[in-house]
Design an enzyme around this catalytic site. Structure first.
Site, PDB file in Angstrom:
ATOM      1  N   ARG A  67     -51.905  48.138 -93.073  1.00  0.00           N
ATOM      2  CA  ARG A  67     -51.834  48.146 -94.676  1.00  0.00           C
ATOM      3  C   ARG A  67     -51.443  46.600 -94.774  1.00  0.00           C
ATOM      4  O   ARG A  67     -51.282  45.750 -93.641  1.00  0.00           O
ATOM      5  CB  ARG A  67     -50.658  48.520 -95.073  1.00  0.00           C
ATOM      6  CG  ARG A  67     -50.757  50.070 -95.560  1.00  0.00           C
ATOM      7  CD  ARG A  67     -49.575  50.829 -96.022  1.00  0.00           C
ATOM      8  NE  ARG A  67     -49.236  50.202 -97.491  1.00  0.00           N
ATOM      9  CZ  ARG A  67     -48.342  49.200 -97.751  1.00  0.00           C
ATOM     10  NH1 ARG A  67     -47.022  49.339 -97.028  1.00  0.00           N
ATOM     11  NH2 ARG A  67     -47.909  49.103 -99.013  1.00  0.00           N
TER      12      ARG A  67
ATOM     13  N   LYS B 294     -40.299  52.599 -86.440  1.00  0.00           N
ATOM     14  CA  LYS B 294     -41.844  53.028 -86.893  1.00  0.00           C
ATOM     15  C   LYS B 294     -42.479  53.908 -85.938  1.00  0.00           C
ATOM     16  O   LYS B 294     -42.744  53.650 -84.972  1.00  0.00           O
ATOM     17  CB  LYS B 294     -42.595  51.942 -87.235  1.00  0.00           C
ATOM     18  CG  LYS B 294     -43.866  52.121 -88.098  1.00  0.00           C
ATOM     19  CD  LYS B 294     -44.376  51.179 -88.953  1.00  0.00           C
ATOM     20  CE  LYS B 294     -45.835  51.593 -89.393  1.00  0.00           C
ATOM     21  NZ  LYS B 294     -46.293  50.595 -90.245  1.00  0.00           N
TER      22      LYS B 294
ATOM     23  N   ARG C 255     -32.427  46.082 -95.428  1.00  0.00           N
ATOM     24  CA  ARG C 255     -31.685  44.761 -94.926  1.00  0.00           C
ATOM     25  C   ARG C 255     -30.525  45.574 -93.728  1.00  0.00           C
ATOM     26  O   ARG C 255     -30.303  46.782 -93.669  1.00  0.00           O
ATOM     27  CB  ARG C 255     -30.821  44.425 -95.874  1.00  0.00           C
ATOM     28  CG  ARG C 255     -31.599  43.341 -96.629  1.00  0.00           C
ATOM     29  CD  ARG C 255     -30.569  42.516 -97.667  1.00  0.00           C
ATOM     30  NE  ARG C 255     -30.107  43.141 -98.838  1.00  0.00           N
ATOM     31  CZ  ARG C 255     -28.698  43.119 -99.497  1.00  0.00           C
ATOM     32  NH1 ARG C 255     -28.081  42.542 -98.820  1.00  0.00           N
ATOM     33  NH2 ARG C 255     -28.477  43.863-100.115  1.00  0.00           N
TER      34      ARG C 255
HETATM   35  C1  BTN Z   1     -49.885  50.634 -91.362  1.00  0.00           C
HETATM   36  O1  BTN Z   1     -48.672  51.158 -91.141  1.00  0.00           O
HETATM   37  O2  BTN Z   1     -49.803  49.403 -91.640  1.00  0.00           O
HETATM   38  C2  BTN Z   1     -50.947  51.759 -91.227  1.00  0.00           C
HETATM   39  C3  BTN Z   1     -51.614  52.073 -90.237  1.00  0.00           C
HETATM   40  C4  BTN Z   1     -52.641  52.780 -90.142  1.00  0.00           C
HETATM   41  C5  BTN Z   1     -53.543  53.230 -88.797  1.00  0.00           C
HETATM   42  C6  BTN Z   1     -54.424  53.981 -88.875  1.00  0.00           C
HETATM   43  S1  BTN Z   1     -55.054  54.455 -87.318  1.00  0.00           S
HETATM   44  C7  BTN Z   1     -56.393  55.316 -88.096  1.00  0.00           C
HETATM   45  C8  BTN Z   1     -57.052  54.533 -88.891  1.00  0.00           C
HETATM   46  N1  BTN Z   1     -57.852  53.443 -88.570  1.00  0.00           N
HETATM   47  C9  BTN Z   1     -57.389  52.072 -88.839  1.00  0.00           C
HETATM   48  O3  BTN Z   1     -57.859  51.167 -88.485  1.00  0.00           O
HETATM   49  N2  BTN Z   1     -56.255  52.168 -89.451  1.00  0.00           N
HETATM   50  C10 BTN Z   1     -55.785  53.663 -89.757  1.00  0.00           C
END
Ligand code: BTN
Length: 264
Positions: A71, A130, A260
């Site tokens: 993201r 995460k 935080r």
């Molecule tokens: C995030 O946490 O920022 C989102 C991560 C999303 C990763 C998945 S892996 C499969 C799909 N292909 C990508 O390039 N991204 C999503």
């Protein structure tokens, strides 16, 4: 030296393709499933296909991504054999798109384990680390639009903590024990496809209470993107996060907030 706990699958024979295909099609009629050993990004590929006019409902799984995307323009790092990376491309026409990413996260967390939490808007967390992330992209302006729902879950050893990682990583190995990506996909995919169909009909509101039970921000001290600090109050029926700050109550519909550190 013992054998590594999570050997990288040497080829696609590690994937129960017939079982996965049948489970996907049972959950979403007509769903096709494809597993590839390497691709730049499963989201990027399904976007390319959609732009080229391919409208078939598809699950695309990759053992390795060379340009995985996260993201907010970030990269998504994943190790072959130690992660599950896939994207679902479907036509969707919900009355209200708000909360789709929360619905996806909730479905994944509920399929995986009772101790897995959700960090708004859609990170999977375990013990403040995460575990996985979701990238949702849409294409088209009419109805239905094409939704590409990308999921990345750390399965084996978590990826090394790269400097750009804002939150340390964990994995299913640490959270629930030794599991393999193909089994995890079989576990999470059918409920996730059903969750997408249910979201199209009902939106996020019926899921709000279930989200609350896994919401790792609720009641926690958080920092907003503009630096303001406050206490997270939880999400509403549209998936909007509410935060109490000294200046009043803020609603945050998109973006990110950070936790935080706990005092002491
Ligand atoms: C995030 O946490 O920022 C989102 C991560 C999303 C990763 C998945 S892996 C499969 C799909 N292909 C990508 O390039 N991204 C999503």
């Amino acid at each position: 030296m013992g054998a590594p706990a999570f050997p990288a699958p040497a080829d696609l024979r590690h994937w129960p393709l017939a079982e996965l295909q049948a489970a996907a099609a049972a959950a979403w009629p007509g769903m096709a499933l494809q597993v590839v050993d390497e691709i730049d990004s499963t989201n990027t590929e399904l976007m390319r296909r959609a732009r080229a006019g391919d409208e078939a409902p598809t699950v695309l799984v990759a053992e390795r991504q060379t340009a995985g995307r996260g993201r907010l323009g970030r990269q998504w790092h994943s190790e072959a054999g130690a992660s599950l990376t896939f994207s679902i491309g479907v036509p969707l026409q919900p009355a209200n798109w708000a909360g789709l990413s929360l619905a996806v996260g909730l479905s994944l967390a509920e399929s995986l384990h009772p101790t897995i939490g959700l960090k708004w808007p859609n990170d999977l967390w375990w013990r403040d680390r995460k575990l996985g992330g979701i990238l949702i992209e849409t294409l088209g302006t009419g109805a239905p639009r094409r939704a590409i729902v990308g999921v990345g879950i750390n399965v084996g050893a978590p990826p090394p903590s790269a400097p750009e990682l804002r939150t340390p990583a964990t994995s299913l190995h640490e959270a629930v024990g030794p599991v393999q990506a193909p089994d995890v996909l079989l576990q999470v995919l059918p409920p996730l496809l059903r969750a997408l169909a249910a979201f199209e009909q009902q939106g996020f509101a019926p899921l709000r209470e279930r989200f609350h039970t896994r919401d790792v921000l609720r009641g926690r001290a958080v920092q907003l993107a503009d630096g303001a600090q406050g206490s997270a109050l939880g999400v509403d029926g549209e998936g909007v996060l509410w935060v109490q700050t000294a200046a009043g109550v803020h609603s945050i519909a998109s973006g990110e907030v950070s936790v935080r550190p706990r005092a002491g």
